[in-house]
Structure formats: C-alpha cells, structure tokens
Design a protein around this motif. Sequence first.
Motif, PDB file in Angstrom:
ATOM      1  N   PHE B 176      29.743  74.143  13.953  1.00 46.50           N
ATOM      2  CA  PHE B 176      29.196  74.034  15.310  1.00 46.50           C
ATOM      3  C   PHE B 176      30.310  73.861  16.344  1.00 46.50           C
ATOM      4  O   PHE B 176      30.260  74.447  17.430  1.00 46.50           O
ATOM      5  N   LEU B 177      31.314  73.051  16.011  1.00 52.17           N
ATOM      6  CA  LEU B 177      32.416  72.826  16.962  1.00 52.17           C
ATOM      7  C   LEU B 177      33.144  74.129  17.256  1.00 52.17           C
ATOM      8  O   LEU B 177      33.501  74.424  18.404  1.00 52.17           O
ATOM      9  N   ASN B 178      33.339  74.948  16.221  1.00 52.72           N
ATOM     10  CA  ASN B 178      34.016  76.238  16.408  1.00 52.72           C
ATOM     11  C   ASN B 178      33.190  77.178  17.260  1.00 52.72           C
ATOM     12  O   ASN B 178      33.708  77.831  18.168  1.00 52.72           O
ATOM     13  N   VAL B 179      31.879  77.241  16.935  1.00 52.05           N
ATOM     14  CA  VAL B 179      31.000  78.132  17.693  1.00 52.05           C
ATOM     15  C   VAL B 179      30.953  77.674  19.157  1.00 52.05           C
ATOM     16  O   VAL B 179      31.009  78.486  20.084  1.00 52.05           O
ATOM     17  N   TYR B 180      30.884  76.370  19.327  1.00 52.71           N
ATOM     18  CA  TYR B 180      30.824  75.807  20.685  1.00 52.71           C
ATOM     19  C   TYR B 180      32.029  76.277  21.499  1.00 52.71           C
ATOM     20  O   TYR B 180      31.907  76.683  22.658  1.00 52.71           O
ATOM     21  N   LYS B 181      33.177  76.257  20.830  1.00 52.30           N
ATOM     22  CA  LYS B 181      34.420  76.641  21.497  1.00 52.30           C
ATOM     23  C   LYS B 181      34.456  78.154  21.734  1.00 52.30           C
ATOM     24  O   LYS B 181      34.681  78.619  22.849  1.00 52.30           O
ATOM     25  N   ASN B 182      34.199  78.912  20.667  1.00 52.56           N
ATOM     26  CA  ASN B 182      34.325  80.370  20.735  1.00 52.56           C
ATOM     27  C   ASN B 182      33.317  81.002  21.674  1.00 52.56           C
ATOM     28  O   ASN B 182      33.599  82.009  22.316  1.00 52.56           O
ATOM     29  N   GLU B 183      32.108  80.419  21.725  1.00 50.23           N
ATOM     30  CA  GLU B 183      31.072  80.999  22.591  1.00 50.23           C
ATOM     31  C   GLU B 183      31.155  80.435  24.011  1.00 50.23           C
ATOM     32  O   GLU B 183      30.292  80.724  24.824  1.00 50.23           O
ATOM     33  N   ARG B 184      32.148  79.639  24.238  1.00 48.46           N
ATOM     34  CA  ARG B 184      32.384  79.021  25.556  1.00 48.46           C
ATOM     35  C   ARG B 184      31.104  78.357  26.091  1.00 48.46           C
ATOM     36  O   ARG B 184      30.695  78.585  27.232  1.00 48.46           O
ATOM     37  N   VAL B 185      30.486  77.572  25.238  1.00 51.32           N
ATOM     38  CA  VAL B 185      29.221  76.923  25.603  1.00 51.32           C
ATOM     39  C   VAL B 185      29.434  75.953  26.768  1.00 51.32           C
ATOM     40  O   VAL B 185      28.579  75.822  27.645  1.00 51.32           O
ATOM     41  N   ASP B 186      30.612  75.341  26.799  1.00 45.80           N
ATOM     42  CA  ASP B 186      30.933  74.419  27.886  1.00 45.80           C
ATOM     43  C   ASP B 186      30.800  75.098  29.239  1.00 45.80           C
ATOM     44  O   ASP B 186      30.173  74.563  30.166  1.00 45.80           O
ATOM     45  N   GLU B 187      31.376  76.303  29.312  1.00 49.28           N
ATOM     46  CA  GLU B 187      31.334  77.030  30.587  1.00 49.28           C
ATOM     47  C   GLU B 187      29.913  77.450  30.926  1.00 49.28           C
ATOM     48  O   GLU B 187      29.484  77.381  32.081  1.00 49.28           O
ATOM     49  N   LEU B 188      29.165  77.885  29.865  1.00 42.75           N
ATOM     50  CA  LEU B 188      27.771  78.280  30.103  1.00 42.75           C
ATOM     51  C   LEU B 188      26.952  77.092  30.607  1.00 42.75           C
ATOM     52  O   LEU B 188      26.110  77.237  31.490  1.00 42.75           O
ATOM     53  N   ALA B 189      27.244  75.914  30.039  1.00 40.60           N
ATOM     54  CA  ALA B 189      26.512  74.705  30.434  1.00 40.60           C
ATOM     55  C   ALA B 189      26.813  74.371  31.900  1.00 40.60           C
ATOM     56  O   ALA B 189      25.904  74.054  32.676  1.00 40.60           O
ATOM     57  N   GLN B 190      28.094  74.483  32.241  1.00 44.85           N
ATOM     58  CA  GLN B 190      28.482  74.202  33.638  1.00 44.85           C
ATOM     59  C   GLN B 190      27.776  75.164  34.592  1.00 44.85           C
ATOM     60  O   GLN B 190      27.249  74.782  35.632  1.00 44.85           O
ATOM     61  N   LEU B 191      27.730  76.443  34.158  1.00 47.55           N
ATOM     62  CA  LEU B 191      27.095  77.466  34.983  1.00 47.55           C
ATOM     63  C   LEU B 191      25.616  77.142  35.192  1.00 47.55           C
ATOM     64  O   LEU B 191      25.108  77.199  36.313  1.00 47.55           O
ATOM     65  N   SER B 192      24.951  76.768  34.070  1.00 46.23           N
ATOM     66  CA  SER B 192      23.518  76.486  34.178  1.00 46.23           C
ATOM     67  C   SER B 192      23.275  75.289  35.088  1.00 46.23           C
ATOM     68  O   SER B 192      22.310  75.275  35.850  1.00 46.23           O
ATOM     69  N   GLN B 193      24.190  74.315  35.003  1.00 49.35           N
ATOM     70  CA  GLN B 193      24.007  73.129  35.859  1.00 49.35           C
ATOM     71  C   GLN B 193      24.239  73.473  37.326  1.00 49.35           C
ATOM     72  O   GLN B 193      23.540  73.002  38.211  1.00 49.35           O
ATOM     73  N   SER B 194      25.213  74.376  37.538  1.00 51.40           N
ATOM     74  CA  SER B 194      25.482  74.765  38.930  1.00 51.40           C
ATOM     75  C   SER B 194      24.323  75.586  39.485  1.00 51.40           C
ATOM     76  O   SER B 194      24.124  75.684  40.675  1.00 51.40           O
ATOM     77  N   LEU B 195      23.514  76.179  38.550  1.00 50.70           N
ATOM     78  CA  LEU B 195      22.346  76.938  39.007  1.00 50.70           C
ATOM     79  C   LEU B 195      21.105  76.053  39.125  1.00 50.70           C
ATOM     80  O   LEU B 195      20.001  76.537  39.310  1.00 50.70           O
ATOM     81  N   GLY B 196      21.300  74.760  38.897  1.00 50.87           N
ATOM     82  CA  GLY B 196      20.213  73.818  39.153  1.00 50.87           C
ATOM     83  C   GLY B 196      19.555  73.210  37.936  1.00 50.87           C
ATOM     84  O   GLY B 196      18.612  72.442  38.063  1.00 50.87           O
ATOM     85  N   ALA B 197      20.005  73.563  36.728  1.00 48.94           N
ATOM     86  CA  ALA B 197      19.382  72.976  35.525  1.00 48.94           C
ATOM     87  C   ALA B 197      19.820  71.525  35.379  1.00 48.94           C
ATOM     88  O   ALA B 197      20.974  71.206  35.692  1.00 48.94           O
ATOM     89  N   ASN B 198      18.890  70.676  34.900  1.00 47.83           N
ATOM     90  CA  ASN B 198      19.323  69.300  34.650  1.00 47.83           C
ATOM     91  C   ASN B 198      19.957  69.223  33.256  1.00 47.83           C
ATOM     92  O   ASN B 198      19.988  70.207  32.508  1.00 47.83           O
TER      93      ASN B 198
END
Lengths: 402, 292
Positions: B176-198
């Motif tokens: 999971f840690l590798n996938v999290y890194k490789n799929e850039r989930v952090d950036e996707l999460a930031q994007l979703s939050q900037s679009l208004g998701a809690n």
Amino acid sequence: MDFKLIILCLLFWSCGDQNKTVEKDPLLDSWEEVTKASEGTTVHFMMWQGSPVVNEYINNYVIPTLKKEHNIDLQIVSGQGPEIVQMVMGEKEAGVKNSQIDIVWINGETFFQLKKIEGLWGPFVQKLPNATYINFDDPHISIDFQQSIEGMESPWGMSQFALIYDSLEVPNPPRNLEALEQYIKAKPGTFTISNDFSGMSLLKSFLAELSGSPNGLDGPFDAEKYEVLSKKLWEYINRNKKYFWKEGVTFPKEHSKMDQMFASGELSISFGFSEGAIEEKVNRGLYPKSTRAYAWENGTVLNSNYIGIVHNAPNKAGALQVINFLISPEAQLTKADPNGMDANPVLDLQKLPEAWRKKFEELPKRKYGAELSELSKNAIQEPAPEYMIKLYDDFRTFVIEK
Amino acid sequence: MTISEPLSLKNKASNIGFIFFGLIGILPFVAAFVYALLYSFGLVGAANSGFTTEFWISTWQSGAFIKSLVYSTVVAGTSIFISVSIALWLTLKFRKELEHPILAFAMYLPLAIPGIVAAFFTFQLLAKAGFFSRIAYAFGWITEARQFPDLVNDPYAIGIIATFISIVTPFLLLLFLNVYKNERVDELAQLSQSLGANKQQTVWRVSLPVVLNKTWTLIGLYFIFLLGAYEVPLILGQESPQMLSVLIIREIKQYDLSRLSEGYVVAVIYTVIVTTAAVLLFSRKNDVKHEG
C-alpha cells in the motif's frame, strides 16, 4: 537441436532407474556369503527420529560399530508409519525396481499396511544367526496386531503402553473407567486423549475393559463385538468429555503435545509406549522427579516393534547383516541401558550364553519408570489392526466431530 | 538478412522461455492433477482395484469437505479483511512516520519469518502454558495454567487468524505504501480537498479506491494462499473442522489404505476451485486493463 537433446535426456533421466544393482537372492546363500556380500556396502534405514536417545544410540553406537565390525555404512532416513507406507506405495506405483530404502522400523499397523500392498521382502528372520536368542513362542513377539509375523519382520524391541502421573499431585491415579470418571469430575481439564497412535492405544485398553476381560479383543476382528463395545465407549467419552482438556471441544493432534502439557502442568495424566518413556524425560528435567508410570487394571497393550526389509531393497545382504547386528546381545545390551535408549531387550535371557545373561541381569534398574516385568502383569495383546482403523474413524465421527 | 537474424534469435529465445515455463511451471502441475484425478477414481494406487465413484460419493456424503471449505474461507477471509484494514489504516494515518529507517526495517523483518516459525511463536505466546499465561500467573490474575483462555487450538481459530495477520499485514503495508507513492495519492488528495472535499470524503472516495483498485488482485491471491495454508493451521488449529490442506494430508496419510483416494478427491475439488478463482481474478484484471 540442442534443446531437443536436453528434453530427451531429461525424459530418459526421469524414467530411468538410477540404481542398477542386480543381486541374487541372499536367502539362498550361506551366512558367510551374506557377510561377504554385505561388506563395503551401504544400507539405508528409514526410521522415526523423534527421540534424542534413540538418535544418540543409532548415531553414536550403531553406525560406528557397524562400520568397524562389518564395514557397512548405515545411512538413516527420517520417516515413520505413514511416510514408510507412502514411500513403498509410491515406488510400487512408479515401478521402481531398486528402492531408496533397504530396511524400515515398523510396528503392527504399518506391518499390516505393508503386507496389504506386498511391500515387504522375506521371510528372512530365520536366516539371522542371532534370531536363535529370541523366543518366538512368546505371542507378544510372534504375533503383531493379531497377525503372525511369519518371518517377514524381525523383532527389535518390546514395550508396554503405560499411563503416567505426577505422584505428588495425583497420589491415587485412576486405574479403571469408573475411577477415571470420578477423577476427571474432581479435576476437570487435566485429562485428554490424543488423536494419534498413542491415543488409540489407550482407547484399546478402554475397549478391552468394556469387554470385561484382558483377552476380550484377542483373535481376528469381530465387527459385531466392536459395534457393541465401541457404542459403550463413545457414550462414556461423550458423557464425560466436558471434563476433558478444553472441555472436550478439541483433542491434541499428537501425543508429543500431551508430553509438553504434562511437563507444564496443564495435564496431570499422560501416557505413552516404552512403559510411558519417563526415565529420559525426568533425567532431562522435563518431567518432575515424582513422575511415575502404571498400567490400566484390565491391562494396557504390550507389543514389540520390528524391522522389515522392503520388497525392492537394493542391498538385501547388507540389510540382513544390519538387522542381525541390531538383535545381537551386544547391541541389545547397549540399547537397554536406562541412561541411554532404555529399551527392553527383545532377547530371551534364558537362551543367551551365561556371560551375556549376567551382563543383562547386572544392568542398572530404572530410577523412575516401572520395569516391564512388573507392568506386564497387567498386559493385553495388540488387537487386530481393524480395531485401530475403526477406532480412528469412529473417534473422529462420534466424538471429535460431535 | 542482417535485420531478420536478430529477430529470429529473439523468437527462438522466447520459444525456449515458453517451453521451459511449460516444462517447469505447467507440466508438473498438470501431471500431478491428472494423477490425483486418476487416484480419486481408483484408477491408480497400489491399494485400489479399478474405476469407482465410491470415493467421490463418500467424500460428498461425509460433509467434511464442505465444512472444511467453509471454515477455511471464513478464517482466510477474516484474516485478509483485518490485515487489509490494519495496513490501510497505517498507510493513511502514519505513512510519514513509516518512512523512518528503523520503522521501515522493522516492517521488512516479519516478511523473513516463515509460516511455521510464526506459528510456533504464536503457540509460545498464546498457549495456556505460554508467555502471556505466565505473565497473568505472575500478576495473580490466574492461579493455574488451565484458567488462561483458549487462544490456540481453539474453536474460533484465534491463534490461526492472529498468525495470518502478523504474516500478511507487513506485506500489505509495504504494498500500500508503494502504491500510495507511485499513484501520487497525496497529490490527488490535495486536489480533491482544494475542490471542496472534506477529509472523510477524500479518504473514502479518493485515497482508498485508488489504493485498492491497484492492489485487489494481489489481495485476492493472498486470500487463495491463506485458503491453502498448511503449517499454521496444523500447529494452531483444532481437530475439527480443519483447514483444507490439513484435511487433505490427513486423508492421504490415513491408516485405512483403501480410503486414501478420498484425500485425492478433496485435492482435485480444491485445485479446481482455486484454479478457477485465480483464472477469474486475472481475466477480470485484464478486462479492467483493456477497458481502461
């Protein structure tokens, strides 16, 4: 082209028989010829290696002595009962002419299975010079699980099944089913039956008691008798199993687990062959010094263990020589040492030369375990193998899975 | 000429690779399966006497296989579910802390422990005469070993599940840690939050689906692996019901040679179920890829 060659080589290698020794029947030879043919050869011995004292006896005494006295290399291969049968069956099914094994350490039920698939070679026992020291009139030797051995396996040791207890914790251990019922009700959780050979041996004692006599199970398998007695037995166990270890919800898979639980105090009664095998465990500090062994009032199984030669053994002459050595007074005396393997000799002391008889009589006595001569007053013969097979199946169906 | 030579060499190499794969990977498996099938119908075996369906009928009637299959599925499924949950929680909650070299090393350590050793560890820790029981005794919570609760060889397979979790979780955590890194989930999460998701929406609708979508085939394979586990349930399981591999070996090693074939019946059914599951798993994975 090269690749096809590799595949062809692989096919030939896998189908071919690696050991090409062709040997004439050593049963037709004189013992001198057997001795000559066995010199400088290797014998493969498949045996149970689960006991440090047995391994020590084999590795530090049998192997070096055989090499020194007979110039035979004895190679030990680990395996017991089912593994031996699987190996012989597998080789038979694959048409292997020269087995990877020459001799096997077996007892009644394996003998029964190997006989069923014609997996043994012989009869060879009368060929062994040292067989003259064995009393084949003793039914505990010549009859294995109610089957006559007919020279197809050589007796190697003798032992009685015994129950063991800590005499400080249980001053008066139960000796019959009625007393056992009272005992487990007073001390719930301290008794169980392992779902293996040892556990089934205890059930045989129970079954014999229910038959009303120590000889109740002698003779060929009697299905009708078994049905009546086993019904009573399952009723008895199911009635009482809530007082067993883990309230009888499960049972230990192997007897070795019971040894550990007895050592840790989780169980206060255990059991086993070799008169309970307590001497070595007390000496190692595993069991308390107050551990004692006893036989069931109606009797516990007294039987012999044997060595057989597999039907396709590549070195039959060597196998005969090794077995003859294993039943020699010298090897049996070392094996009987209470500080070593502590195994009862299979030889009849009355048949031995005076000097050897004296040596056996002068052996130190056991400090903790009971002597076979004392225990065998309460002994029963091994019942026919079908009893064991049925007990295994029915113990699972009517007790474990109920 | 100069162009076709390297091409034919490449073809040859791939052919050899394919043949070796067939010889080493497929042939023994197919041969063993055919042998088990023949054994189950009494067509081979020193103690068998010819074609019969009695072993199939008796296996079916005894019900042991079905019980064992259900038991194995529940134990493997529970273990995988808890392991995935723990690994996901740790990934989402502590991924920064887990980058610490000591923790990263500690995560790899359990992967080096074989199942049989892990089972013995569990036994030593959880048995009635084990480590925790001794601690309980030392603190006076119990006065006898037998009062300690049943945690191994128990009816609820607590010991087995605990061991499976300890084996599987570190592996899944690394995955999971590798996938999290490789799929850039952090950036996707930031994007979703900037679009208004809690925060919760980000976890449930972005992070989890991305990680699970990339790993569910492996999770499925691990489930199949646990379904067929042998050593751990052998040491920590109870006598009935037993997990599938333990049941198969018990049947194949039984004293009654005339019934050995029942073990092969169970082995054949188990192989068919597992192979079908694996094929379905991969074909669906390929379909997803194709559609994507």
